[in-house]
Design a protein around this motif. Structure first.
Motif, PDB file in Angstrom:
ATOM      1  N   GLU A 124     -12.221   9.144  -5.663  1.00 34.72           N
ATOM      2  CA  GLU A 124     -10.890   8.791  -6.159  1.00 34.72           C
ATOM      3  C   GLU A 124      -9.777   9.351  -5.288  1.00 34.72           C
ATOM      4  O   GLU A 124      -8.780   8.701  -5.053  1.00 34.72           O
ATOM      5  N   SER A 125      -9.938  10.590  -4.810  1.00 34.67           N
ATOM      6  CA  SER A 125      -8.824  11.224  -4.094  1.00 34.67           C
ATOM      7  C   SER A 125      -9.295  11.827  -2.781  1.00 34.67           C
ATOM      8  O   SER A 125     -10.481  11.994  -2.530  1.00 34.67           O
ATOM      9  N   PHE A 126      -8.302  12.166  -1.938  1.00 37.72           N
ATOM     10  CA  PHE A 126      -8.581  12.692  -0.606  1.00 37.72           C
ATOM     11  C   PHE A 126      -7.507  13.691  -0.221  1.00 37.72           C
ATOM     12  O   PHE A 126      -6.447  13.748  -0.832  1.00 37.72           O
ATOM     13  N   SER A 127      -7.781  14.463   0.824  1.00 39.68           N
ATOM     14  CA  SER A 127      -6.760  15.328   1.406  1.00 39.68           C
ATOM     15  C   SER A 127      -6.769  15.133   2.912  1.00 39.68           C
ATOM     16  O   SER A 127      -7.774  14.704   3.498  1.00 39.68           O
ATOM     17  N   VAL A 128      -5.643  15.403   3.538  1.00 36.71           N
ATOM     18  CA  VAL A 128      -5.496  15.225   4.978  1.00 36.71           C
ATOM     19  C   VAL A 128      -5.128  16.554   5.616  1.00 36.71           C
ATOM     20  O   VAL A 128      -4.675  17.474   4.952  1.00 36.71           O
ATOM     21  N   ALA A 129      -5.354  16.619   6.923  1.00 38.48           N
ATOM     22  CA  ALA A 129      -5.032  17.844   7.668  1.00 38.48           C
ATOM     23  C   ALA A 129      -3.546  17.981   7.869  1.00 38.48           C
ATOM     24  O   ALA A 129      -2.814  17.064   7.887  1.00 38.48           O
ATOM     25  N   THR A 182      -8.488  16.347  -5.275  1.00 35.42           N
ATOM     26  CA  THR A 182      -8.378  16.626  -3.844  1.00 35.42           C
ATOM     27  C   THR A 182      -6.961  16.478  -3.319  1.00 35.42           C
ATOM     28  O   THR A 182      -6.635  17.017  -2.282  1.00 35.42           O
ATOM     29  N   GLY A 183      -6.101  15.715  -3.983  1.00 38.93           N
ATOM     30  CA  GLY A 183      -4.710  15.676  -3.568  1.00 38.93           C
ATOM     31  C   GLY A 183      -4.007  14.336  -3.629  1.00 38.93           C
ATOM     32  O   GLY A 183      -2.932  14.234  -4.174  1.00 38.93           O
ATOM     33  N   PHE A 184      -4.595  13.278  -3.046  1.00 36.55           N
ATOM     34  CA  PHE A 184      -3.902  11.996  -2.940  1.00 36.55           C
ATOM     35  C   PHE A 184      -4.858  10.838  -3.196  1.00 36.55           C
ATOM     36  O   PHE A 184      -6.062  10.965  -3.043  1.00 36.55           O
ATOM     37  N   LYS A 185      -4.262   9.683  -3.558  1.00 38.16           N
ATOM     38  CA  LYS A 185      -5.047   8.460  -3.683  1.00 38.16           C
ATOM     39  C   LYS A 185      -4.246   7.300  -3.101  1.00 38.16           C
ATOM     40  O   LYS A 185      -3.022   7.338  -3.027  1.00 38.16           O
ATOM     41  N   ALA A 218       3.930   6.728   3.174  1.00 31.21           N
ATOM     42  CA  ALA A 218       2.480   6.658   3.360  1.00 31.21           C
ATOM     43  C   ALA A 218       2.087   6.473   4.821  1.00 31.21           C
ATOM     44  O   ALA A 218       0.913   6.595   5.163  1.00 31.21           O
ATOM     45  N   LEU A 219       3.045   6.191   5.681  1.00 33.21           N
ATOM     46  CA  LEU A 219       2.733   5.870   7.076  1.00 33.21           C
ATOM     47  C   LEU A 219       1.948   6.968   7.782  1.00 33.21           C
ATOM     48  O   LEU A 219       0.956   6.692   8.456  1.00 33.21           O
ATOM     49  N   GLU A 220       2.350   8.214   7.632  1.00 32.51           N
ATOM     50  CA  GLU A 220       1.641   9.304   8.306  1.00 32.51           C
ATOM     51  C   GLU A 220       0.240   9.510   7.747  1.00 32.51           C
ATOM     52  O   GLU A 220      -0.672   9.863   8.487  1.00 32.51           O
ATOM     53  N   ILE A 234       0.856  -1.187   0.000  1.00 33.77           N
ATOM     54  CA  ILE A 234       0.000   0.000   0.000  1.00 33.77           C
ATOM     55  C   ILE A 234       0.888   1.233   0.000  1.00 33.77           C
ATOM     56  O   ILE A 234       1.835   1.336   0.781  1.00 33.77           O
ATOM     57  N   SER A 235       0.559   2.159  -0.884  1.00 40.92           N
ATOM     58  CA  SER A 235       1.258   3.439  -0.927  1.00 40.92           C
ATOM     59  C   SER A 235       0.229   4.532  -1.186  1.00 40.92           C
ATOM     60  O   SER A 235      -0.957   4.263  -1.400  1.00 40.92           O
ATOM     61  N   VAL A 236       0.690   5.763  -1.161  1.00 42.41           N
ATOM     62  CA  VAL A 236      -0.155   6.925  -1.430  1.00 42.41           C
ATOM     63  C   VAL A 236       0.571   7.767  -2.469  1.00 42.41           C
ATOM     64  O   VAL A 236       1.783   7.941  -2.388  1.00 42.41           O
TER      65      VAL A 236
END
Length: 117
Positions: free
Chosen positions: A112-117, A44-47, A77-79, A36-38
C-alpha cells in the motif's frame, strides 16, 4: 519483444500496456484524463493516487500519450516519480498497474505505501 514507452517532460514513462489500460478505463468512465498524485499514507509513508478526471489542477505537469490520453501529474509528486515507469503487469489472473520507481527505499508488506530516499 520490447516495451514501448512514452517520454514525459520530467519523471515518468508509461508503457503501451498501461496507456491502453487508461484508454479503456476512461472510455468506460466517460472521463478524458488520468491524474496521478502522491499522499501521505500507510505505515511506510506515501501512496500513489490515480484519479479519472476531465481536467488537471492548474500547476499539474501534463503529457499526452500516443493514444490521445491526457496524463496529469501533481506538481508535488514530480520528485517522487522521477525515473518511474508505469506499467500494466499480470499477477496470476489479475492485471495490476505497477509503479516501477527507482526512488523507493522501502515498501510496506501489503504494498500500500512506500518511502523514498
Amino acid at each position: 519483444m520490447s516495451v514501448e514507452t512514452f517520454e514525459f517532460e520530467g519523471p515518468l514513462r508509461v508503457t503501451a500496456a498501461a496507456s491502453e489500460h487508461f484508454r479503456n478505463s476512461l472510455a468506460s468512465a466517460g472521463k478524458t484524463a488520468v491524474r496521478i498524485s502522491v499522499q501521505e499514507s500507510g505505515c511506510t509513508g506515501f501512496k500513489y493516487v490515480m484519479e479519472e478526471v476531465d481536467n488537471g489542477e492548474s500547476d499539474d505537469a501534463q503529457m499526452a500519450l500516443d493514444n490521445g490520453i491526457q496524463l496529469f501529474v501533481a506538481a508535488d509528486a514530480l520528485e517522487f516519480l522521477r525515473g518511474t515507469e508505469l506499467d500494466l503487469s499480470r499477477e496470476g489472473i489479475n492485471k495490476v498497474l505497477k509503479f516501477n520507481n527507482p526512488n523507493v527505499v522501502a515498501e510496506c508488506g501489503c504494498g500500500e505505501s512506500f518511502s523514498v530516499a
